[in-house]
Design an enzyme around this catalytic site. Structure first.
Site, PDB file in Angstrom:
ATOM      1  CG  HIS A 221      26.962  57.548  60.948  1.00 30.81           C
ATOM      2  ND1 HIS A 221      27.608  56.478  60.350  1.00 30.81           N
ATOM      3  CD2 HIS A 221      25.628  57.293  60.847  1.00 30.81           C
ATOM      4  CE1 HIS A 221      26.704  55.616  59.904  1.00 30.81           C
ATOM      5  NE2 HIS A 221      25.496  56.080  60.196  1.00 30.81           N
ATOM      6  CG  ASP A 223      21.512  55.742  62.378  1.00 28.72           C
ATOM      7  OD1 ASP A 223      22.560  55.943  61.733  1.00 28.72           O
ATOM      8  OD2 ASP A 223      20.927  54.636  62.415  1.00 28.72           O
TER       9      ASP A 223
END
Length: 336
Positions: A221, A223
């Protein structure tokens, strides 16, 4: 309780040396298969005590353009304070379940504050090997102490002291990054909401996992934040994706790891990278980390800074209110 905590699953899994199917990643994600095993490029390290401010600024800007992540040393946060922050966080996670559940995220909550396990929708329905605690630490107007542990008793004092230091460090870094774009020192800070920007503490707790080759603490991912300042414990696990490979990040005691997040990517119109990263887990030891996310307030609309836009550099990103951007990203909805 929203559902079973990973800390409890870990205890039973270690006895059987197997993990539930929903934690087993596909082959394209399994760390044993996807982690690069050759010579590893080092994530940039910046010494903020270097008296040559230009050298420091160049290093921060270059790392943000090329990596989207770097580590800072001699950053002004006392090593003793980091140690205390980690001690009170570890003590909280070692408490009986009933005490931890007293600050749990309400099941129907729209916000993420509180003790919890599941954070975002995963396309394949998989689960991450992590429990967490979220709570805002700054500004005082947005702090909700009902999600701060009462035990250990010094938890509040330590986190309030840490908030002042992490705010100062983040503003120093944002100033350097703003000037790296040829803008006023306050430009990125203002783009994130100025005094209304929020600092969100998260404690990640990754208990021992009998099959670290198959599971992930947190999947790949970037942020949501503008910038993230993270301190880990000594158990390795952070991996960064660069040049089509997953690399292990080196652990440097007392360093702060800085992630460029989505909102700085968008404010800079793509000049600074948002780092793609994930977390692996350990068979025998508990990994923990303490990221602080500097985020716009819910209603703040974030898009490329107008000063950076021209005929030759049109906007690459659509402006979104942060609450809408967060909702869309966490629910895997389109962002264009």
């Amino acid at each position: 309780m929203e559902f079973e905590r990973v800390q409890d699953i870990s205890s039973s899994s270690l006895r059987t040396e197997a993990i539930p199917l929903e934690f087993i990643r596909s082959e394209k994600e399994q760390p044993a298969i996807t982690t690069f095993r050759g010579p590893t490029p080092a994530i940039p390290v910046v010494d903020l005590s270097d008296p040559d401010e230009e050298t420091v600024a160049r290093a921060v800007v270059k790392a943000s353009e090329e990596w989207g992540i770097f580590q800072v040393v001699n950053h002004g946060i006392p090593a003793e304070l980091i140690k205390r922050l980690q001690e009170v966080g570890r003590t909280f996670f070692e408490l009986p379940s009933s005490e931890k559940e007293s600050v749990a995220k309400p099941v129907d909550a729209k916000d993420i504050e509180g003790y919890g396990t599941k954070l975002q929708k995963e396309v394949e329905g998989k689960k991450a090997w992590v429990d967490h605690l979220f709570h805002r630490i700054w500004p005082p107007s947005c702090v909700n102490y009902s999600f701060w542990p009462n035990n250990p008793p010094e938890y509040r004092e330590v986190n309030e002291e840490y908030a002042l230091h992490v705010k100062k460090l983040s503003e120093t870094l944002l100033g350097i990054l703003s000037e790296g774009l040829g803008l006023r020192r306050e430009a990125l800070r203002e783009g994130l909401g100025g005094d209304l920007a929020e600092y969100m503490m998260k404690i990640n707790y990754y208990p021992p996992c009998p099959r670290p080759d198959l599971a992930l603490g947190v999947p790949a991912h970037t942020d949501l934040s503008g910038i993230t300042l993270l301190v880990p414990n000594e158990v390795p696990g952070l991996q960064v994706f660069k040049d089509d490979h997953w690399f292990d990040a080196e652990y440097i005691p007392s360093a702060v790891i800085v992630h460029i997040g989505d909102q700085i990517l968008r404010l800079s119109n793509g000049r600074y990278k948002n780092v793609l990263h994930r977390t692996t887990v350990d068979k025998d030891r508990t990994r923990m980390s303490w990221p602080v996310f500097l985020e716009p307030h819910r209603e703040m609309v974030v898009g490329p800074l107008p000063e950076l836009i021209s005929d030759g550099n049109p906007p690459k990103y659509k402006p979104f209110a942060f609450k809408d951007y967060s909702y869309r990203k966490l629910n895997k909805l389109p962002l264009d």
